[in-house]
Design a protein around this motif. Sequence first.
Motif, PDB file in Angstrom:
ATOM      1  N   ARG B  54      63.101  27.163  46.961  1.00 41.39           N
ATOM      2  CA  ARG B  54      61.689  26.838  46.966  1.00 41.39           C
ATOM      3  C   ARG B  54      60.938  27.800  46.051  1.00 41.39           C
ATOM      4  NH1 ARG B  54      57.302  28.546  49.360  1.00 41.39           N
ATOM      5  NH2 ARG B  54      58.270  30.074  50.717  1.00 41.39           N
ATOM      6  N   LYS B  55      60.075  27.218  45.225  1.00 42.22           N
ATOM      7  CA  LYS B  55      59.266  28.081  44.360  1.00 42.22           C
ATOM      8  C   LYS B  55      58.252  28.842  45.187  1.00 42.22           C
ATOM      9  CE  LYS B  55      59.355  25.205  40.217  1.00 42.22           C
ATOM     10  NZ  LYS B  55      58.558  24.214  39.456  1.00 42.22           N
ATOM     11  N   LYS B  56      57.916  30.038  44.723  1.00 41.39           N
ATOM     12  CA  LYS B  56      56.894  30.815  45.406  1.00 41.39           C
ATOM     13  C   LYS B  56      55.539  30.134  45.258  1.00 41.39           C
ATOM     14  CE  LYS B  56      59.235  34.009  47.215  1.00 41.39           C
ATOM     15  NZ  LYS B  56      59.114  35.441  47.004  1.00 41.39           N
ATOM     16  N   ARG B  57      54.809  30.103  46.387  1.00 39.60           N
ATOM     17  CA  ARG B  57      53.504  29.435  46.370  1.00 39.60           C
ATOM     18  C   ARG B  57      52.406  30.429  45.980  1.00 39.60           C
ATOM     19  NH1 ARG B  57      54.419  27.859  52.428  1.00 39.60           N
ATOM     20  NH2 ARG B  57      54.834  30.072  52.197  1.00 39.60           N
ATOM     21  N   VAL B  58      51.774  30.135  44.862  1.00 41.11           N
ATOM     22  CA  VAL B  58      50.654  30.975  44.415  1.00 41.11           C
ATOM     23  C   VAL B  58      49.369  30.185  44.628  1.00 41.11           C
ATOM     24  CG1 VAL B  58      49.579  32.167  42.470  1.00 41.11           C
ATOM     25  CG2 VAL B  58      52.081  32.120  42.686  1.00 41.11           C
ATOM     26  N   VAL B  59      48.475  30.705  45.436  1.00 39.43           N
ATOM     27  CA  VAL B  59      47.177  30.054  45.636  1.00 39.43           C
ATOM     28  C   VAL B  59      46.126  30.855  44.872  1.00 39.43           C
ATOM     29  CG1 VAL B  59      45.376  29.489  47.313  1.00 39.43           C
ATOM     30  CG2 VAL B  59      47.767  29.017  47.841  1.00 39.43           C
ATOM     31  N   VAL B  60      45.390  30.152  44.015  1.00 42.06           N
ATOM     32  CA  VAL B  60      44.349  30.793  43.217  1.00 42.06           C
ATOM     33  C   VAL B  60      42.992  30.299  43.706  1.00 42.06           C
ATOM     34  CG1 VAL B  60      43.426  31.114  40.889  1.00 42.06           C
ATOM     35  CG2 VAL B  60      45.893  30.852  41.229  1.00 42.06           C
ATOM     36  N   LEU B  61      42.102  31.218  44.030  1.00 40.83           N
ATOM     37  CA  LEU B  61      40.751  30.838  44.452  1.00 40.83           C
ATOM     38  C   LEU B  61      39.793  31.069  43.293  1.00 40.83           C
ATOM     39  CD1 LEU B  61      40.641  32.531  47.985  1.00 40.83           C
ATOM     40  CD2 LEU B  61      41.446  30.235  47.388  1.00 40.83           C
ATOM     41  N   GLY B  62      39.207  29.988  42.806  1.00 39.90           N
ATOM     42  CA  GLY B  62      38.199  30.139  41.755  1.00 39.90           C
ATOM     43  C   GLY B  62      38.587  29.411  40.474  1.00 39.90           C
ATOM     44  N   THR B  63      37.557  29.047  39.702  1.00 45.33           N
ATOM     45  CA  THR B  63      37.780  28.429  38.385  1.00 45.33           C
ATOM     46  C   THR B  63      36.868  29.072  37.342  1.00 45.33           C
ATOM     47  OG1 THR B  63      36.272  26.686  39.100  1.00 45.33           O
ATOM     48  CG2 THR B  63      38.618  26.152  39.080  1.00 45.33           C
ATOM     49  N   GLY B  64      36.517  30.319  37.589  1.00 47.06           N
ATOM     50  CA  GLY B  64      35.675  31.019  36.626  1.00 47.06           C
ATOM     51  C   GLY B  64      36.509  31.669  35.533  1.00 47.06           C
ATOM     52  N   TRP B  65      35.909  32.659  34.876  1.00 50.89           N
ATOM     53  CA  TRP B  65      36.587  33.354  33.795  1.00 50.89           C
ATOM     54  C   TRP B  65      37.938  33.906  34.224  1.00 50.89           C
ATOM     55  CZ3 TRP B  65      35.289  33.330  28.895  1.00 50.89           C
ATOM     56  CH2 TRP B  65      33.981  33.037  28.546  1.00 50.89           C
ATOM     57  N   ALA B  66      37.916  34.628  35.350  1.00 50.99           N
ATOM     58  CA  ALA B  66      39.117  35.336  35.772  1.00 50.99           C
ATOM     59  C   ALA B  66      40.227  34.337  36.088  1.00 50.99           C
ATOM     60  CB  ALA B  66      38.784  36.194  36.988  1.00 50.99           C
ATOM     61  N   ALA B  67      39.927  33.375  36.946  1.00 52.16           N
ATOM     62  CA  ALA B  67      40.943  32.418  37.365  1.00 52.16           C
ATOM     63  C   ALA B  67      41.462  31.610  36.177  1.00 52.16           C
ATOM     64  CB  ALA B  67      40.364  31.485  38.423  1.00 52.16           C
ATOM     65  N   THR B  68      40.549  31.176  35.323  1.00 51.76           N
ATOM     66  CA  THR B  68      40.950  30.335  34.201  1.00 51.76           C
ATOM     67  C   THR B  68      41.846  31.100  33.224  1.00 51.76           C
ATOM     68  OG1 THR B  68      38.874  29.171  34.455  1.00 51.76           O
ATOM     69  CG2 THR B  68      40.076  28.786  32.433  1.00 51.76           C
ATOM     70  N   SER B  69      41.459  32.332  32.943  1.00 52.19           N
ATOM     71  CA  SER B  69      42.283  33.138  32.042  1.00 52.19           C
ATOM     72  C   SER B  69      43.674  33.335  32.639  1.00 52.19           C
ATOM     73  CB  SER B  69      41.630  34.498  31.816  1.00 52.19           C
ATOM     74  OG  SER B  69      40.294  34.332  31.471  1.00 52.19           O
ATOM     75  N   PHE B  70      43.727  33.600  33.922  1.00 54.96           N
ATOM     76  CA  PHE B  70      44.992  33.779  34.619  1.00 54.96           C
ATOM     77  C   PHE B  70      45.839  32.513  34.508  1.00 54.96           C
ATOM     78  CE2 PHE B  70      47.285  33.124  38.656  1.00 54.96           C
ATOM     79  CZ  PHE B  70      48.191  34.168  38.571  1.00 54.96           C
ATOM     80  N   LEU B  71      45.212  31.351  34.766  1.00 60.39           N
ATOM     81  CA  LEU B  71      45.959  30.090  34.736  1.00 60.39           C
ATOM     82  C   LEU B  71      46.450  29.765  33.333  1.00 60.39           C
ATOM     83  CD1 LEU B  71      43.692  27.986  37.101  1.00 60.39           C
ATOM     84  CD2 LEU B  71      46.016  28.764  37.567  1.00 60.39           C
ATOM     85  N   LYS B  72      45.644  30.135  32.340  1.00 64.05           N
ATOM     86  CA  LYS B  72      46.031  29.825  30.967  1.00 64.05           C
ATOM     87  C   LYS B  72      47.292  30.581  30.566  1.00 64.05           C
ATOM     88  CE  LYS B  72      42.456  28.175  28.078  1.00 64.05           C
ATOM     89  NZ  LYS B  72      41.703  28.421  26.850  1.00 64.05           N
ATOM     90  N   ASP B  73      47.502  31.751  31.145  1.00 61.74           N
ATOM     91  CA  ASP B  73      48.641  32.575  30.758  1.00 61.74           C
ATOM     92  C   ASP B  73      49.824  32.461  31.699  1.00 61.74           C
ATOM     93  OD1 ASP B  73      47.748  33.619  28.433  1.00 61.74           O
ATOM     94  OD2 ASP B  73      46.704  35.297  29.361  1.00 61.74           O
ATOM     95  N   LEU B  74      49.613  31.852  32.844  1.00 62.87           N
ATOM     96  CA  LEU B  74      50.661  31.819  33.860  1.00 62.87           C
ATOM     97  C   LEU B  74      51.782  30.848  33.471  1.00 62.87           C
ATOM     98  CD1 LEU B  74      51.386  32.697  36.822  1.00 62.87           C
ATOM     99  CD2 LEU B  74      50.224  30.618  37.550  1.00 62.87           C
ATOM    100  N   ASP B  75      53.014  31.246  33.745  1.00 61.23           N
ATOM    101  CA  ASP B  75      54.137  30.328  33.569  1.00 61.23           C
ATOM    102  C   ASP B  75      54.212  29.445  34.806  1.00 61.23           C
ATOM    103  OD1 ASP B  75      56.445  28.974  33.083  1.00 61.23           O
ATOM    104  OD2 ASP B  75      57.740  30.613  33.724  1.00 61.23           O
TER     105      ASP B  75
END
Lengths: 551, 551
Positions: B54-75
């Motif tokens: 099972r893949k590790k579950r990552v829950v991200v709260l937010g769609t602002g600068w921080a969250a979006t930048s994180f999502l853009k770089d995440l594998d």
Amino acid sequence: MSFFSYFNRVLHGHTSGSKLLVLCSVSSGGLIAYADAHSEGGRSTVKHNQEEPRKKRVVVLGTGWAATSFLKDLDAKSYDVKVVSPRNYFAFTPLLPSVTCGTVEARSIVEPIRNITKKRSGQIQFWEAECLKIDPANKKVFCRSSVDEKLAGNHKFSLEYDYLVIAVGAQVNTFNTPGVLEHCLFLKEVEDAQRIRRAVIDCFEKAVLPELTEEERKTNLHFVIVGGGPTGIEFAAELHDFLHEDLLKIYPLAKDLVKITVIQSGDHILNMFDERICSFAEQKFQRDGIDVLTGCRVVNVSDKLVNMKIKSTGEDVSMPHGMVLWSAGVGTRPVVKDFMEQIGQGNRWILATDEWLRVKGCEDVYAFGDCATVDQRKIMEDILTIFKAADKDDSGTLTIEEFQDVVEDIIIRYPQVELYMKSKHFSKLADLLKDSEGNERDAVDIEGFKSALSHVDLQMKSLPATAQVCLLGFRWLHFLYGMYRHFGKFAPLGGEQAAAELPGDWVSIGHSTQWLWYSVYASKQVSWRTRVLVVGDWTRRFIFGRDSSRI
Amino acid sequence: MSFFSYFNRVLHGHTSGSKLLVLCSVSSGGLIAYADAHSEGGRSTVKHNQEEPRKKRVVVLGTGWAATSFLKDLDAKSYDVKVVSPRNYFAFTPLLPSVTCGTVEARSIVEPIRNITKKRSGQIQFWEAECLKIDPANKKVFCRSSVDEKLAGNHKFSLEYDYLVIAVGAQVNTFNTPGVLEHCLFLKEVEDAQRIRRAVIDCFEKAVLPELTEEERKTNLHFVIVGGGPTGIEFAAELHDFLHEDLLKIYPLAKDLVKITVIQSGDHILNMFDERICSFAEQKFQRDGIDVLTGCRVVNVSDKLVNMKIKSTGEDVSMPHGMVLWSAGVGTRPVVKDFMEQIGQGNRWILATDEWLRVKGCEDVYAFGDCATVDQRKIMEDILTIFKAADKDDSGTLTIEEFQDVVEDIIIRYPQVELYMKSKHFSKLADLLKDSEGNERDAVDIEGFKSALSHVDLQMKSLPATAQVCLLGFRWLHFLYGMYRHFGKFAPLGGEQAAAELPGDWVSIGHSTQWLWYSVYASKQVSWRTRVLVVGDWTRRFIFGRDSSRI
């Protein structure tokens, strides 16, 4: 003749070479020219020491198609013009269905009314307020600002008028169906379109949440449209494109769950269009998977269900929904309804005017656009008066030249004359006066005149009081209903296809019609700004698709 | 090193050539690599018959600068990623002041989060909902859909996580000033900007109505801005331009009545900027007729008045207003406040993380952006551990080569090292290890190492937790706070002039800075769509001005 010159003529009664006009005006019961001369005379004795006589106060209610067209043509220098409307902008309403799905942005189809009025040579004042009551007896209107009451100062005011122009448009008609006001969306105003856009996204966001059953997801993704007229159909088509070109790509879970249903009480959708267009639209919708339920009357709407009756069987059917758009008809605004009761039109469903757009039953009040309709007059009722007025030398016969002198006035008052000539392919007046064998005549007596015009009244149509008629009416030479020289009635059907009824009863369907639609709608924009923005929006949509952000 | 590789490394503990990293992680109290290996082992016995773990579950709260930048770089392929936010779009918040006056349209600065996540290789799920509670003990978050509750299905749900990323941003801080929530506007969200735009037009429409006194008109046209920071100042400048370039042309009556006042509790506006920028801004505002009241603290706000105290004299002053923008500071969101209390951070004003962005006091929770701040660690506290880890051959001396091997890890953990090297204009590592006479050394012992690094901790700065830091942090090589390689801090001041603090402590002021601002802001757009739209909006404004329709 532009509306401005018409308005001037009616108000000031320039009778040069226009005896007939005066006669006809007298015969219809009110002669503004006389009233004007009288009242100005009266006032000038009081204000004789002032240099300029007080300008006549014209109050215009509304900033829609009718009011804006009127203001664009009005010689504002000659009047003291005040405009009152709860919207401080003109909106290009034919593009509202495109706004619901973001094909065009709301702001691209609006133009501040002050930008329009400041271009007029005189000073036109605009106040953002709603007219709550018209008092024709005291020539006053009572208005209330639609702005937050917390701001300083009185938010109610009244205005006195010498002439009142009512162009407030129509409002949604729920036909008193229970639950419609509470649970349906509408598509009359720009804000409505923005609300629909958010509601569509809401339905998708809710439908894809975790912990929902398949059935709940389907319910939320069921879009119901009540009314198979042009607005409902265009919205259904836009929504279908929005779903399939944009939303389903980013909400893949919704793919097999989403459904669009159109409920129509009649037997066909678009039933005011040519039959070929009806059936093309029905077939296209079938291919697209849009359900069309004809012969169904909606009985009530709740937050979860649309309840309806199948007319043929009397059966009751219920349908769960995520969103319902109600576009089943238009009704009269309360302020107009109240006004109608005051002037003895209480039993009518829409305000009636004479062919000069003067409201019947009161003085100095004009109405046009969606809020009013014209009661047309038959030419045969006035045939003797017309003949006498035209027969200047009282010879008892009317020559072609005499007829030529008055024909413009005749056509304004009896637009059916021009329609009749067109239908018979008459290119000149002499054709109208031909005898029964088809021979041209230089002159006719009263009987000959009667027989020449005897079939004209058959062309009388109660023209739809649509904004398009109104717009075109004002902007082109012959501004009135009789002419109805429209660019065509369009019905965009999605997938870059449209259907149109074009002038001359041509029907055009398909991709090329969509491009015709694009060019007509671009050309009809009220300003260069909106034209550039609308075309920009279309281009943006082709390149980037529609935006699905919930704002 | 991009944030993705950093995140992977922290989560999976790839220790190749990175003993130091492990050591340091151990020393700071939590070793995710160890936790990961342990839990995966435990689970694999239960699910050993499944093919893929099972893949590790990552829950991200937010769609602002921080969250979006994180999502853009995440594998995203390596994790099961779920994003929860009440906004289904990313908004380019630095342009919000431009949206308030229609210089840029709201829709031009937003990008649907699904458009961003669908470009990532793995599948990232997004749910439009607000996180109401974080339960770190059970590794769960509780969410509620922000959509109309009338839609079908449960609107609450909970999610379990293996790793939680908190990037919910901050909220407006009223400092409990009475009346602020009820009577002020804010500028944190896109909807706020749209609300301000309508409010400005409302003030004008109300002010020009008939039957108002001059005083009432002036009150309605008095725009008050509380807070002299970049947001307040940029809004004041935008509003001034909007008034003078657009509104006063179509509301000529308002010309001598309109006023903008900025209330600042400090002695200067823009006091986080260089002094030259401060005084340029103050002089420009004076020339523009924008009142700046410094040293004033707002005590309360009513629907009609802003009441304040002049700090120097203690005097109470009241000021009638048409509209008040409150931009005096940011505070912690309730969900974060509640979470802080659960993990023993209840007495802090902002969530604290270690330098790995792990929330202090609980496991597997990361936080960054406006909602968190990093508690930095001094290098001198860990100097022995670092020396031992780097001295691979246990020789008691550290060679340049050995130092080279670990320096990347050191810089991540102790960003002050790089800042120190920059401040000393050191171009290579050997410079750092020079002796007190400035001679290069091939190797140092522990005392030499200590003295070489002894001044490094002076470079520790508590970097502002602004979105810009966060964005830049993630997007560039060294993603963390220490680097703060910003493009500059900008303050647009209206009239096509801006001020900026540029990297290297340069200050730039004037028209050319405004053009720099245009290019930086265009280049930093999140997508080509928004880039084209924003530049299009600017062009549209140059040609047609701003729209004043009340929509």
